[in-house]
Design a protein around this motif. Structure first.
Motif, PDB file in Angstrom:
ATOM      1  N   THR A  13      38.267  32.073  30.436  1.00  0.00           N
ATOM      2  CA  THR A  13      36.538  31.115  30.686  1.00  0.00           C
ATOM      3  C   THR A  13      37.140  31.727  32.125  1.00  0.00           C
ATOM      4  O   THR A  13      36.196  32.128  33.144  1.00  0.00           O
ATOM      5  CB  THR A  13      35.789  30.581  30.212  1.00  0.00           C
ATOM      6  OG1 THR A  13      36.130  30.867  28.326  1.00  0.00           O
ATOM      7  CG2 THR A  13      35.268  30.587  30.457  1.00  0.00           C
ATOM      8  N   SER A  16      37.440  34.739  34.496  1.00  0.00           N
ATOM      9  CA  SER A  16      36.675  35.491  33.950  1.00  0.00           C
ATOM     10  C   SER A  16      35.289  35.170  35.220  1.00  0.00           C
ATOM     11  O   SER A  16      34.553  35.894  35.713  1.00  0.00           O
ATOM     12  CB  SER A  16      35.823  35.542  32.732  1.00  0.00           C
ATOM     13  OG  SER A  16      36.255  36.010  31.504  1.00  0.00           O
ATOM     14  N   VAL A  17      35.726  33.565  35.416  1.00  0.00           N
ATOM     15  CA  VAL A  17      34.754  33.226  36.835  1.00  0.00           C
ATOM     16  C   VAL A  17      35.577  33.456  37.602  1.00  0.00           C
ATOM     17  O   VAL A  17      35.304  33.951  38.728  1.00  0.00           O
ATOM     18  CB  VAL A  17      34.725  31.328  35.850  1.00  0.00           C
ATOM     19  CG1 VAL A  17      34.625  30.942  37.179  1.00  0.00           C
ATOM     20  CG2 VAL A  17      33.829  30.621  35.184  1.00  0.00           C
ATOM     21  N   MET A  19      36.587  36.757  38.353  1.00  0.00           N
ATOM     22  CA  MET A  19      36.799  37.352  38.509  1.00  0.00           C
ATOM     23  C   MET A  19      35.593  38.030  39.220  1.00  0.00           C
ATOM     24  O   MET A  19      35.071  38.227  39.990  1.00  0.00           O
ATOM     25  CB  MET A  19      37.149  38.886  36.983  1.00  0.00           C
ATOM     26  CG  MET A  19      38.718  38.981  37.243  1.00  0.00           C
ATOM     27  SD  MET A  19      38.816  39.770  35.745  1.00  0.00           S
ATOM     28  CE  MET A  19      38.802  38.859  34.159  1.00  0.00           C
ATOM     29  N   ARG A  20      34.467  37.355  38.830  1.00  0.00           N
ATOM     30  CA  ARG A  20      33.009  37.568  39.039  1.00  0.00           C
ATOM     31  C   ARG A  20      33.090  36.623  40.408  1.00  0.00           C
ATOM     32  O   ARG A  20      32.058  36.775  40.624  1.00  0.00           O
ATOM     33  CB  ARG A  20      32.714  36.449  37.863  1.00  0.00           C
ATOM     34  CG  ARG A  20      31.151  36.157  38.422  1.00  0.00           C
ATOM     35  CD  ARG A  20      30.154  37.622  38.173  1.00  0.00           C
ATOM     36  NE  ARG A  20      28.977  37.628  38.480  1.00  0.00           N
ATOM     37  CZ  ARG A  20      28.920  38.462  39.660  1.00  0.00           C
ATOM     38  NH1 ARG A  20      29.248  39.587  39.756  1.00  0.00           N
ATOM     39  NH2 ARG A  20      26.871  38.474  39.649  1.00  0.00           N
ATOM     40  N   VAL A  21      33.691  35.319  40.907  1.00  0.00           N
ATOM     41  CA  VAL A  21      33.626  35.192  41.842  1.00  0.00           C
ATOM     42  C   VAL A  21      34.275  36.174  43.224  1.00  0.00           C
ATOM     43  O   VAL A  21      34.065  36.354  44.673  1.00  0.00           O
ATOM     44  CB  VAL A  21      34.333  33.400  42.581  1.00  0.00           C
ATOM     45  CG1 VAL A  21      34.448  32.701  43.840  1.00  0.00           C
ATOM     46  CG2 VAL A  21      33.496  32.366  41.332  1.00  0.00           C
ATOM     47  N   GLU A  23      34.513  38.879  43.065  1.00  0.00           N
ATOM     48  CA  GLU A  23      33.498  39.910  42.737  1.00  0.00           C
ATOM     49  C   GLU A  23      31.885  39.862  43.961  1.00  0.00           C
ATOM     50  O   GLU A  23      32.003  40.479  44.692  1.00  0.00           O
ATOM     51  CB  GLU A  23      32.721  40.514  42.005  1.00  0.00           C
ATOM     52  CG  GLU A  23      33.641  41.276  40.090  1.00  0.00           C
ATOM     53  CD  GLU A  23      32.854  41.487  39.401  1.00  0.00           C
ATOM     54  OE1 GLU A  23      32.264  40.514  39.158  1.00  0.00           O
ATOM     55  OE2 GLU A  23      33.511  42.202  38.550  1.00  0.00           O
ATOM     56  N   MET A  24      31.560  38.025  43.659  1.00  0.00           N
ATOM     57  CA  MET A  24      30.508  38.079  44.633  1.00  0.00           C
ATOM     58  C   MET A  24      30.975  37.534  45.790  1.00  0.00           C
ATOM     59  O   MET A  24      30.432  37.398  46.729  1.00  0.00           O
ATOM     60  CB  MET A  24      29.966  36.569  44.075  1.00  0.00           C
ATOM     61  CG  MET A  24      29.194  36.631  42.613  1.00  0.00           C
ATOM     62  SD  MET A  24      28.962  35.202  41.779  1.00  0.00           S
ATOM     63  CE  MET A  24      28.567  34.396  43.390  1.00  0.00           C
ATOM     64  N   PRO A 112      32.453  30.948  46.173  1.00  0.00           N
ATOM     65  CA  PRO A 112      32.781  32.563  46.577  1.00  0.00           C
ATOM     66  C   PRO A 112      33.010  32.806  48.231  1.00  0.00           C
ATOM     67  O   PRO A 112      33.853  33.457  48.513  1.00  0.00           O
ATOM     68  CB  PRO A 112      31.137  33.447  46.871  1.00  0.00           C
ATOM     69  CG  PRO A 112      30.967  32.819  45.700  1.00  0.00           C
ATOM     70  CD  PRO A 112      30.931  31.315  45.441  1.00  0.00           C
TER      71      PRO A 112
END
Length: 145
Positions: A13, A16-17, A19-21, A23-24, A112
């Motif tokens: 988890t 994933s967080v 990675m998402r951050v 990306e953002m 981010p």
């Protein structure tokens, strides 16, 4: 220019967080690679092109500090920049991470903008990356962002 980013954390988890951050944050990523601990991360780094590593400190099997220590012993991978991303607030562990060669430290939880600022600073220092440009900047240039 895109960067291959290795995310090392024992929690899927959290990986994933992160990675998402990333990306953002707007940092251009070619590929995300993942590892659950330092031992697995060493295998990933030795078998793939990795431009930057974001790793937790507290993990089973091999923690982030042990991973950093082993990484820096290997001449083929020791120059990959490492950012510690952790809830760990121990001044002793943070100091040890820096002494072992970590180029940045981000405390969880993070936003981010923090990831972007630290990653861009390190990518600029290591690769001459300038946000918004398609190529690597000339070494020694005066870069502002």
């Amino acid at each position: 220019m895109e960067f291959n980013v290795l995310i090392v954390d024992d929690s899927k988890t959290i990986r994933s967080v992160v990675m998402r951050v990333v990306e953002m944050s707007g940092v251009p990523v070619g590929e995300f690679l993942e590892a659950e601990n330092g031992a697995e991360a060493l295998e990933v780094v030795r078998g793939n092109k990795v431009d930057i590593i974001l790793t937790d400190i507290n993990m089973p099997v091999m923690d982030g500090l042990q991973f950093l220590e082993e990484l820096k012993k290997d001449s083929g991978i020791k120059n990959i920049p490492v950012i510690m991303v952790s809830t760990e607030a121990s001044e002793t562990k943070i100091t040890r991470a820096v002494r072992l060669g970590a180029e940045g430290y981000i405390k969880k939880p993070f936003v981010p903008e923090t990831i972007r600022e630290i990653m861009l600073k390190i990518l600029n220092k290591k690769y001459g990356f300038v946000p918004g440009e398609d190529s690597v900047a000339e070494e020694g240039g005066d870069l502002d962002f």
